[in-house]
Design an enzyme around this catalytic site. Structure first.
Site, PDB file in Angstrom:
ATOM      1  N   CYS A   1      -7.655 -10.142  15.183  1.00 57.13           N
ATOM      2  CA  CYS A   1      -6.969 -10.623  13.982  1.00 57.13           C
ATOM      3  C   CYS A   1      -5.607 -11.225  14.338  1.00 57.13           C
ATOM      4  CB  CYS A   1      -6.758  -9.471  12.997  1.00 57.13           C
ATOM      5  SG  CYS A   1      -8.297  -8.717  12.402  1.00 57.13           S
TER       6      CYS A   1
ATOM      7  N   HIS B   1      -3.219  -9.867   8.613  1.00 59.05           N
ATOM      8  CA  HIS B   1      -2.857  -8.628   7.926  1.00 59.05           C
ATOM      9  C   HIS B   1      -1.552  -8.055   8.493  1.00 59.05           C
ATOM     10  CE1 HIS B   1      -4.091  -6.225  11.404  1.00 59.05           C
ATOM     11  NE2 HIS B   1      -5.304  -6.783  11.369  1.00 59.05           N
TER      12      HIS B   1
END
Length: 427
Positions: A161, A153
Site C-alpha cells: 500500500c 491509508h
C-alpha cells in the site's frame, strides 16, 4: 556534473529521509480534536490557497504518486478547468521496490492509472482512513496481475500500500470526499515510479521495467501538456491515452485496438512539441550517464536510512526512506554484478522473482517518445504540420469541467455520462 548530481541526491536524502520530520506539524490537524474524521473539513490554509488559485472547494481532483521521491500530490481543477497542484505529502511507507505490482504477495505498491469512485473510500479502516487504489484495473487484469485491498491509508505501515501518517490521510480523504460531493464521478490516481523526465528515464534505462515505464510516460506526457487527467483506455493489453475512433470502435483490454484509433490533431502537435524538447534532453543525459546507471535500493535499504525514526513508536510503525536517499549511481558493470548477486540470493532463498524485482538489467539506448500506438510504442509521432504551438488550445467545453450538483449521498459509483475526451479536442 556528476559531483553536482551526487550533491543533489545528498540534499534530497536530508530533505526526504523522514516522512514526519520534514513536515510542518503546525499545518496539520491535532487528531485529538477531530470529532468526525469522515467529515473533517480541510484546514483553513488549504482553503485559502484554493481561493488564491481560483479553485472551488468541490471542484474535481487528481492524485499523483512518485515512488522514488516518496511524494503524493493532489491536483485540483481551477476555474479554467485546467488542474494545478494544491497540496503535496511525503509518503510515510511504501513496500517493495520501483516497478509495478505483479501478483498477490509480492509486496509491490501499484503503478499505473486507476479510477477512484465514492465506493473506494473506506471510512471504517483500521488504518484510520483509507482509499482503495482500485488495483487490479483493466490493464492489470488483462495482463494476469493479481492482488487486492491495496490502499492509500494511515498508520505508516505498508505491505503493498501507500501508507501516510494519520494527519495526511485525513486531508487526502477530505479532498476526495469534497470532489465527490461536487459531482466528480471518478478521481484519477496516477502512480509513477518517478517523475518521467529525460534525466530520470536515462538513469533508469537499464531497468527490466523500462518498457512498462515508457508506456506510463505517454500518459504522464499527456497530462503535462494539457494539465487535465487523460482519458485512459486499454487495448492489446496496453494503456492508450486520449484516443479517438471515428467509427466509434470500442476498446477491449485484451482485444485489438480500433483500426482507426488516433490522437486528435491539436493534441498530437502539442505532444510532438513536448517530445522534441524531451528528446534533446534525453540525448544530453545519455552522454552524461553513458557508463553509469541508477541502483534501485531494496525495501530493507530504504528502511535503514530512517531506522532512528522508529524509536518510541509502536512496533507496527514502519516508515521507509526514499529511493533517492538509499539508492545510488553506479558503473554499469558494477551494477550488473550486484544485481546478479542479488538474483542468486533470491533464488537460493526460494523467493519468487517477479517482473517487478527481476534483477536482469537491459542494455542499449532506448528512448521514450510520446506515442499511443501499443504495437509501436517507440515509433515517433507523425505530425502533419511543421509549425509547433507553444501551448494547447483550450476547448470550449471540457469533460472535467466543474458543475455543482447535489452532494453524493451513496457510496455506490454512478455511471459516468461525460463525453469522451477527444470530442472536445477535435473541435
Amino acid at each position: 556534473m556528476r559531483i553536482r548530481y551526487f550533491a543533489y541526491v545528498s540534499l534530497m536524502a536530508l530533505a526526504l529521509a523522514g516522512c514526519n520530520d520534514t513536515l510542518d506539524s503546525a499545518s496539520y490537524t491535532d487528531l485529538s480534536t477531530v470529532k468526525n474524521k469522515v467529515e473533517q473539513p480541510l484546514p483553513d490554509h488549504i482553503v485559502a490557497d484554493m481561493a488564491k488559485k481560483g479553485m472551488d472547494r468541490n471542484s474535481p481532483i487528481m492524485i499523483r504518486i512518485f515512488k522514488e521521491e516518496g511524494l503524493m500530490e493532489i491536483w485540483k481543477a481551477k476555474a479554467d478547468n485546467r488542474f494545478d497542484k494544491i497540496s503535496e505529502y511525503h509518503i510515510c511507507a511504501w513496500s517493495g521496490r520501483l516497478g509495478p505490482k505483479v501478483k498477490e504477495g509480492d509486496r509491490q505498491a501499484p503503478e499505473g492509472f486507476y479510477n477512484l469512485t465514492p465506493a473506494n473510500l473506506n471510512p471504517n479502516s483500521k488504518y484510520y482512513l483509507a482509499i482503495n487504489t482500485g488495483f487490479p484495473n483493466k490493464y492489470d487484469a488483462a495482463n494476469g496481475r493479481t492482488g487486492a485491498n491495496l490502499m492509500i491509508h494511515g498508520a505508516c505501515s505498508s505491505s503493498g500500500c501507500y501508507s501516510m501518517t494519520d494527519q495526511e490521510v485525513l486531508e487526502i480523504y477530505a479532498f476526495a470526499r469534497d470532489a465527490f460531493k461536487g459531482g466528480e464521478k471518478t478521481v484519477q490516481l496516477q502512480a509513477f515510479p518517478f517523475r518521467m523526465t529525460a534525466e530520470n528515464m536515462v538513469r533508469h534505462r537499464l531497468s527490466p521495467n523500462y518498457d512498462f515505464w515508457k508506456m506510463l510516460k505517454v500518459g504522464y506526457d499527456n497530462f503535462e501538456v494539457t494539465k487535465r487527467p487523460p482519458e485512459v483506455d486499454v487495448c492489446e493489453k496496453k494503456y492508450v491515452f486520449n484516443q479517438q475512433s471515428a467509427n466509434g470502435g470500442g476498446f477491449n483490454a485484451s482485444g485489438k485496438c480500433p483500426a482507426d484509433m488516433s490522437t486528435p490533431p491539436a493534441l498530437q502537435v502539442a505532444l510532438a512539441n513536448y517530445d522534441k524538447t524531451y528528446q534533446a534532453d534525453y540525448d544530453k543525459f545519455i552522454k552524461k550517464y553513458d557508463d553509469t546507471a541508477w541502483y534501485d535500493p531494496t525495501e530493507a535499504e530504504r528502511k535503514a536510512v530512517v531506522a532512528k525514526q522508529r524509536a518510541g513508536h509502536d512496533i507496527a510503525y514502519a516508515p521507509t526512506g526514499t529511493a533517492l536517499a538509499a539508492g545510488k549511481m553506479m558503473k554499469v558493470a558494477d551494477l550488473e554484478d550486484l544485481m546478479a548477486k542479488q538474483s542468486g540470493q533470491l533464488v537460493a532463498s526460494g523467493a519468487t522473482v517477479g517482473s517487478s524485482t527481476n534483477p536482469n538489467i537491459k542494455t542499449g539506448r532506448v528512448g521514450a517518445p510520446a506515442s499511443n500506438a501499443p504495437a509501436q510504442a517507440g515509433a515517433p509521432i507523425a505530425v502533419a504540420s511543421t509549425t509547433l504551438p507553444t501551448d494547447v488550445p483550450i476547448p470550449m467545453e471540457n469533460p472535467l469541467a466543474y458543475a455543482a450538483t447535489a452532494p453524493v449521498e451513496t457510496a455506490q459509483a454512478q455511471p459516468s455520462s461525460k463525453p469522451p475526451f477527444w470530442k472536445f479536442w477535435a473541435r
